[in-house]
Design an enzyme around this catalytic site. Structure first.
Site, PDB file in Angstrom:
ATOM      1  N   ASN A 164       0.837  -1.205   0.000  1.00  0.00           N
ATOM      2  CA  ASN A 164       0.000   0.000   0.000  1.00  0.00           C
ATOM      3  C   ASN A 164       0.868   1.250   0.000  1.00  0.00           C
ATOM      4  O   ASN A 164       0.371   2.355   0.112  1.00  0.00           O
ATOM      5  CB  ASN A 164      -0.876   0.029   1.260  1.00  0.00           C
ATOM      6  N   ASP A 172       9.025  -7.168   2.826  1.00  0.00           N
ATOM      7  CA  ASP A 172       8.982  -6.565   4.148  1.00  0.00           C
ATOM      8  C   ASP A 172      10.392  -6.058   4.415  1.00  0.00           C
ATOM      9  O   ASP A 172      11.373  -6.725   4.076  1.00  0.00           O
ATOM     10  CB  ASP A 172       8.539  -7.558   5.218  1.00  0.00           C
ATOM     11  N   TYR A 229      12.348   6.166   7.694  1.00  0.00           N
ATOM     12  CA  TYR A 229      13.537   6.603   8.428  1.00  0.00           C
ATOM     13  C   TYR A 229      14.591   7.263   7.522  1.00  0.00           C
ATOM     14  O   TYR A 229      15.712   7.516   7.975  1.00  0.00           O
ATOM     15  CB  TYR A 229      14.175   5.403   9.146  1.00  0.00           C
ATOM     16  N   LYS A 273      19.072   6.886  -4.517  1.00  0.00           N
ATOM     17  CA  LYS A 273      18.698   5.890  -3.504  1.00  0.00           C
ATOM     18  C   LYS A 273      18.517   4.513  -4.149  1.00  0.00           C
ATOM     19  O   LYS A 273      18.983   3.502  -3.624  1.00  0.00           O
ATOM     20  CB  LYS A 273      17.412   6.322  -2.784  1.00  0.00           C
TER      21      LYS A 273
HETATM   22  P1  ITT Z   1       3.707  -2.097   3.123  1.00  0.00           P
HETATM   23  O1  ITT Z   1       3.734  -3.029   4.313  1.00  0.00           O
HETATM   24  O2  ITT Z   1       2.350  -1.615   2.760  1.00  0.00           O
HETATM   25  O3  ITT Z   1       4.436  -2.640   1.936  1.00  0.00           O
HETATM   26  P2  ITT Z   1       5.306  -0.345   4.824  1.00  0.00           P
HETATM   27  O4  ITT Z   1       5.387   1.157   4.824  1.00  0.00           O
HETATM   28  O5  ITT Z   1       4.785  -1.005   6.052  1.00  0.00           O
HETATM   29  O6  ITT Z   1       4.521  -0.763   3.505  1.00  0.00           O
HETATM   30  P3  ITT Z   1       7.618  -2.109   5.127  1.00  0.00           P
HETATM   31  O7  ITT Z   1       6.741  -3.018   5.901  1.00  0.00           O
HETATM   32  O8  ITT Z   1       8.427  -2.707   4.035  1.00  0.00           O
HETATM   33  O9  ITT Z   1       6.776  -0.854   4.541  1.00  0.00           O
HETATM   34  O10 ITT Z   1       8.660  -1.398   6.039  1.00  0.00           O
HETATM   35  C1  ITT Z   1       8.395  -1.196   7.405  1.00  0.00           C
HETATM   36  C2  ITT Z   1       8.891   0.142   7.832  1.00  0.00           C
HETATM   37  O11 ITT Z   1      10.332   0.182   7.694  1.00  0.00           O
HETATM   38  C3  ITT Z   1       8.367   1.311   7.004  1.00  0.00           C
HETATM   39  O12 ITT Z   1       7.105   1.760   7.455  1.00  0.00           O
HETATM   40  C4  ITT Z   1       9.461   2.336   7.249  1.00  0.00           C
HETATM   41  O13 ITT Z   1       9.280   2.959   8.502  1.00  0.00           O
HETATM   42  C5  ITT Z   1      10.716   1.472   7.306  1.00  0.00           C
HETATM   43  N1  ITT Z   1      11.326   1.417   5.962  1.00  0.00           N
HETATM   44  C6  ITT Z   1      11.286   0.394   5.078  1.00  0.00           C
HETATM   45  N2  ITT Z   1      11.940   0.694   3.946  1.00  0.00           N
HETATM   46  C7  ITT Z   1      12.413   1.955   4.121  1.00  0.00           C
HETATM   47  C8  ITT Z   1      13.155   2.854   3.315  1.00  0.00           C
HETATM   48  O14 ITT Z   1      13.549   2.536   2.085  1.00  0.00           O
HETATM   49  N3  ITT Z   1      13.433   4.054   3.798  1.00  0.00           N
HETATM   50  C9  ITT Z   1      13.041   4.412   5.031  1.00  0.00           C
HETATM   51  N4  ITT Z   1      12.323   3.647   5.858  1.00  0.00           N
HETATM   52  C10 ITT Z   1      12.005   2.418   5.405  1.00  0.00           C
END
Ligand code: ITT
Length: 195
Positions: free
Chosen positions: A10, A70, A152, A173
């Protein structure tokens, strides 16, 4: 005709990043594109467990080939936290501002600032599951820098770089990120599957 694959997320930022990396051979559909508005459970205790859980949800409910990722931020001085709990570190929701504030508080006065982002992608096609992993090492800054990206990004500076992820362009990035590295492995695998 392009092969269609659902990316079970999402998160619009992730979708844009991944579409740019996968290129033209595949059409990447979002959950919105397939009419899925469910908050897919992510209750496993590992990144891989959650990635598989999300991909299985789409596979079981929509019968479509799909992949899910994830990701998490693992901070050495915090014993790997926030890790699998990165999205909900400070609150129940995806409150990035609150998450960053909590992280900077926890890291206050800490000299060991090493951290890594890690991504696991689970791909489900034709009844088979494959997992791909990517990571990027770096450090947690003492304050926020930059406004690009999400999560982050303003407090993570990758090793060998002067800028945080939030000070980099999407292209910068994407060239080094944890997700890019996992997606590169996914794409290499997809190319072997092309008709
Ligand atoms: P979906 O589960 O809907 O895919 P999400 O925002 O929850 O989206 P993730 O579960 O992959 O994304 O990641 C968990 C958290 O880790 C996310 O909410 C961010 O706070 C952090 N995160 C992941 N990838 C990141 C990135 O590239 N840059 C900064 N923070 C990141």
């Amino acid at each position: 005709m392009k092969k269609k694959l659902v990316f079970a997320t999402n998160n619009a930022h992730k979708l844009t990043e991944v579409r740019a990396m996968v290129g033209d051979d595949f059409e990447i559909l979002s959950l919105d594109d397939i009419g899925c508005h469910t908050d897919i459970p992510e209750t496993a205790d590992s990144l891989q467990g959650n990635a598989v859980m999300k991909a299985e949800f789409v596979r079981n409910n929509y019968g479509l080939d799909c992949f899910a990722d994830d990701s998490g931020l693992e901070v050495v001085a915090l014993g790997g936290a926030p890790g699998v709990h990165s999205a909900r570190y400070a609150t129940d929701g995806h409150d990035h501002r609150a998450n960053i504030a909590k992280l900077l508080r926890e890291m206050d006065g800490q000299s060991d600032r090493r951290a890594r982002f890690r991504t696991v992608i689970a791909l489900m096609t034709d009844g088979c599951t494959h997992c791909f992993e990517g990571e990027v090492r770096g450090e947690i800054t003492t304050e926020e820098h930059g406004t690009n990206g999400f999560g982050y990004d303003p407090v993570f500076r990758p090793e060998g770089h002067e800028k945080t992820f939030a000070e980099m362009s999407d292209d910068e990035k994407n060239a080094i990120s944890h997700r890019a590295r996992a997606v590169a492995k996914l794409v290499a695998h997809l190319k072997t599957m092309k008709p």
